[in-house]
Write a protein that holds these residues in place. Sequence first.
Motif, PDB file in Angstrom:
ATOM      1  N   HIS A 121      -0.511 -11.999  34.997  1.00 27.05           N
ATOM      2  CA  HIS A 121       0.227 -13.219  34.703  1.00 27.05           C
ATOM      3  C   HIS A 121      -0.078 -13.738  33.307  1.00 27.05           C
ATOM      4  O   HIS A 121       0.382 -14.785  32.909  1.00 27.05           O
ATOM      5  N   SER A 122      -0.899 -12.990  32.551  1.00 24.75           N
ATOM      6  CA  SER A 122      -1.234 -13.490  31.220  1.00 24.75           C
ATOM      7  C   SER A 122      -0.545 -12.652  30.148  1.00 24.75           C
ATOM      8  O   SER A 122      -0.237 -11.471  30.358  1.00 24.75           O
ATOM      9  N   ASP A 123      -0.310 -13.246  29.041  1.00 24.18           N
ATOM     10  CA  ASP A 123       0.073 -12.533  27.827  1.00 24.18           C
ATOM     11  C   ASP A 123       1.378 -11.739  27.903  1.00 24.18           C
ATOM     12  O   ASP A 123       1.563 -10.809  27.129  1.00 24.18           O
ATOM     13  N   LYS A 124       2.267 -12.094  28.826  1.00 25.66           N
ATOM     14  CA  LYS A 124       3.541 -11.371  28.899  1.00 25.66           C
ATOM     15  C   LYS A 124       4.352 -11.587  27.625  1.00 25.66           C
ATOM     16  O   LYS A 124       5.143 -10.754  27.228  1.00 25.66           O
ATOM     17  N   GLU A 125       4.131 -12.745  27.020  1.00 30.65           N
ATOM     18  CA  GLU A 125       4.917 -13.111  25.832  1.00 30.65           C
ATOM     19  C   GLU A 125       4.668 -12.154  24.668  1.00 30.65           C
ATOM     20  O   GLU A 125       5.588 -11.734  23.985  1.00 30.65           O
ATOM     21  N   SER A 126       3.370 -11.811  24.474  1.00 26.92           N
ATOM     22  CA  SER A 126       3.061 -11.015  23.281  1.00 26.92           C
ATOM     23  C   SER A 126       2.916  -9.522  23.576  1.00 26.92           C
ATOM     24  O   SER A 126       2.674  -8.733  22.674  1.00 26.92           O
ATOM     25  N   ALA A 127       3.054  -9.129  24.861  1.00 31.00           N
ATOM     26  CA  ALA A 127       2.817  -7.715  25.205  1.00 31.00           C
ATOM     27  C   ALA A 127       3.940  -6.814  24.685  1.00 31.00           C
ATOM     28  O   ALA A 127       5.082  -7.242  24.539  1.00 31.00           O
ATOM     29  N   ILE A 128       3.587  -5.560  24.414  1.00 33.26           N
ATOM     30  CA  ILE A 128       4.603  -4.538  24.125  1.00 33.26           C
ATOM     31  C   ILE A 128       4.220  -3.272  24.890  1.00 33.26           C
ATOM     32  O   ILE A 128       3.056  -3.094  25.254  1.00 33.26           O
ATOM     33  N   LEU A 129       5.205  -2.422  25.135  1.00 35.81           N
ATOM     34  CA  LEU A 129       4.910  -1.170  25.839  1.00 35.81           C
ATOM     35  C   LEU A 129       4.667  -0.061  24.822  1.00 35.81           C
ATOM     36  O   LEU A 129       5.492   0.165  23.946  1.00 35.81           O
ATOM     37  N   GLN A 130       3.531   0.609  24.955  1.00 40.45           N
ATOM     38  CA  GLN A 130       3.247   1.766  24.096  1.00 40.45           C
ATOM     39  C   GLN A 130       2.821   2.936  24.975  1.00 40.45           C
ATOM     40  O   GLN A 130       1.953   2.766  25.842  1.00 40.45           O
ATOM     41  N   HIS A 131       3.432   4.099  24.756  1.00 41.64           N
ATOM     42  CA  HIS A 131       2.928   5.305  25.395  1.00 41.64           C
ATOM     43  C   HIS A 131       1.667   5.717  24.634  1.00 41.64           C
ATOM     44  O   HIS A 131       1.446   5.250  23.516  1.00 41.64           O
ATOM     45  N   GLN A 132       0.900   6.646  25.235  1.00 41.38           N
ATOM     46  CA  GLN A 132      -0.348   7.048  24.550  1.00 41.38           C
ATOM     47  C   GLN A 132      -0.060   7.515  23.127  1.00 41.38           C
ATOM     48  O   GLN A 132      -0.765   7.168  22.188  1.00 41.38           O
ATOM     49  N   LEU A 139      10.024  -5.762  26.196  1.00 40.24           N
ATOM     50  CA  LEU A 139       8.790  -5.015  25.921  1.00 40.24           C
ATOM     51  C   LEU A 139       9.084  -3.586  25.497  1.00 40.24           C
ATOM     52  O   LEU A 139       8.206  -2.873  25.011  1.00 40.24           O
ATOM     53  N   LEU A 140      10.333  -3.138  25.726  1.00 42.65           N
ATOM     54  CA  LEU A 140      10.662  -1.726  25.487  1.00 42.65           C
ATOM     55  C   LEU A 140      10.684  -1.423  23.989  1.00 42.65           C
ATOM     56  O   LEU A 140      11.265  -2.181  23.207  1.00 42.65           O
ATOM     57  N   PRO A 141      10.079  -0.315  23.589  1.00 43.74           N
ATOM     58  CA  PRO A 141      10.065   0.025  22.167  1.00 43.74           C
ATOM     59  C   PRO A 141      11.409   0.545  21.681  1.00 43.74           C
ATOM     60  O   PRO A 141      12.230   0.992  22.481  1.00 43.74           O
ATOM     61  N   SER A 142      11.636   0.476  20.373  1.00 48.60           N
ATOM     62  CA  SER A 142      12.838   1.111  19.825  1.00 48.60           C
ATOM     63  C   SER A 142      12.587   2.628  19.808  1.00 48.60           C
ATOM     64  O   SER A 142      11.448   3.084  19.705  1.00 48.60           O
ATOM     65  N   VAL A 143      13.690   3.380  19.937  1.00 45.24           N
ATOM     66  CA  VAL A 143      13.553   4.821  20.172  1.00 45.24           C
ATOM     67  C   VAL A 143      14.192   5.627  19.043  1.00 45.24           C
ATOM     68  O   VAL A 143      15.327   5.349  18.637  1.00 45.24           O
ATOM     69  N   LYS A 144      13.450   6.617  18.556  1.00 41.98           N
ATOM     70  CA  LYS A 144      13.967   7.523  17.520  1.00 41.98           C
ATOM     71  C   LYS A 144      13.872   8.954  18.038  1.00 41.98           C
ATOM     72  O   LYS A 144      13.187   9.217  19.029  1.00 41.98           O
ATOM     73  N   ALA A 145      14.549   9.864  17.367  1.00 48.72           N
ATOM     74  CA  ALA A 145      14.416  11.280  17.737  1.00 48.72           C
ATOM     75  C   ALA A 145      12.980  11.727  17.441  1.00 48.72           C
ATOM     76  O   ALA A 145      12.361  11.240  16.493  1.00 48.72           O
ATOM     77  N   PRO A 146      12.437  12.654  18.252  1.00 51.99           N
ATOM     78  CA  PRO A 146      11.104  13.172  17.943  1.00 51.99           C
ATOM     79  C   PRO A 146      11.081  13.777  16.534  1.00 51.99           C
ATOM     80  O   PRO A 146      12.047  14.410  16.113  1.00 51.99           O
ATOM     81  N   GLY A 147      10.018  13.529  15.800  1.00 54.95           N
ATOM     82  CA  GLY A 147       9.908  14.085  14.450  1.00 54.95           C
ATOM     83  C   GLY A 147      10.629  13.267  13.391  1.00 54.95           C
ATOM     84  O   GLY A 147      10.916  13.780  12.313  1.00 54.95           O
ATOM     85  N   THR A 148      10.920  11.984  13.690  1.00 56.26           N
ATOM     86  CA  THR A 148      11.556  11.127  12.678  1.00 56.26           C
ATOM     87  C   THR A 148      10.470  10.382  11.890  1.00 56.26           C
ATOM     88  O   THR A 148       9.579   9.779  12.495  1.00 56.26           O
TER      89      THR A 148
END
Length: 320
Positions: free
Chosen positions: A30-41, A85-94
Amino acid sequence: MVKSIAPENHTVCSSSSTLCKLISWWNSHHSDKESAILQHQADWLLWLLHGKFGVTDYNNALKVGYDPETDSYPSWLLSQPYCRLLPSVKAPGTPIGFIKEDIRVKYGFPKDCVVCTGTTDSIAAFLAAGATQPGKAVTSLGSTLAVKLLSTCRIEDARFGVYSHRLDDQWLVGGASNTGGAVLKQIFTDDQLEQLSKEINPSEPSPLDYYPLPDIGERFPVADPKMEPRLHPRPENDAEYLHGILESIARIEAKAYLLLKDLGATEAQEVFTAGGGAKNKQWIKIRERVLGLPVSRALQTQAAYGAALLALKGVQHNYQ
Ligand SMILES: Nc1ncnc2c1ncn2[C@@H]1O[C@H](COP(=O)(O)OP(=O)(O)O)[C@@H](O)[C@H]1O
Ligand SMILES: O=C(CO)[C@H](O)[C@H](O)COP(=O)(O)O
């Protein structure tokens, strides 16, 4: 929860999907939802190098629900409260940007060193193997067993843990089983694996029938979070035991390729092997017999080599 918003049998419906993890986090913290972002490893590792938040590639984003065919997040996902929270997406190797100055100086990289978007570990292993034609496949025998088959058509069926990653204008169809090197490591040291394997006659089928898992739960070619490992009876002779385990893992791999064929993927013609298990010559022969396909060690078995090739291609494409 996920099943109520996603299309039937979508990859995100697998209990280990990124979207399941995201929703579980969203509902329990319940904390920090405002500033969170999703990152894969991979995004996090790259962020350490380039310092820009919120960028990923469409391979890593597949299991959060990104559609690599339309190159967009689907509307059923964009209407959810956590979608920002979803990141912007580029083609692999961009190319994303130049490497951070402090890191550049610390490790002695040149001033024009650029950081590119990455891909997943088993796709990087596929790229390292250099396979380019439909029907060519790479099995990564690392901690898990990941199967990637180059196919002209896309297949997705969460009932069996099958999904397709985009590779330029083709598809890498497959999935990842929880069997593999992790379960071997629970029983044998690397030295024992090497020594005991030499005692195995790979042309002779083992009568032992196991389902080697390091823990409860399987993802592919059967999606069953409650599946129990089966590693008994254990014969007195360790080489016989190892033979039974390697042969049982090969049967899971064969079932995986058969399933992909039954679901309509381009039929596998040849299998290259990457990861720590690729050095085991006896296992390669066992697998060749059980799969009924040519199986060989990939020339480059390290996923990191494929990631470097991807970055090279990205930089050549964008800067030359
Ligand atoms: N001779 C061998 N035969 C089969 N498997 C092996 C052998 N040596 C090491 N391994 C397995 O390889 C795995 C490590 O491979 P690696 O590709 O580094 O895995 P990860 O997926 O963790 O990166 C270990 O789990 C180990 O059990
Ligand atoms: O089990 C794994 C890591 O633990 C596999 O490598 C991974 O799940 C495969 O993912 P992808 O098919 O998206 O590359």
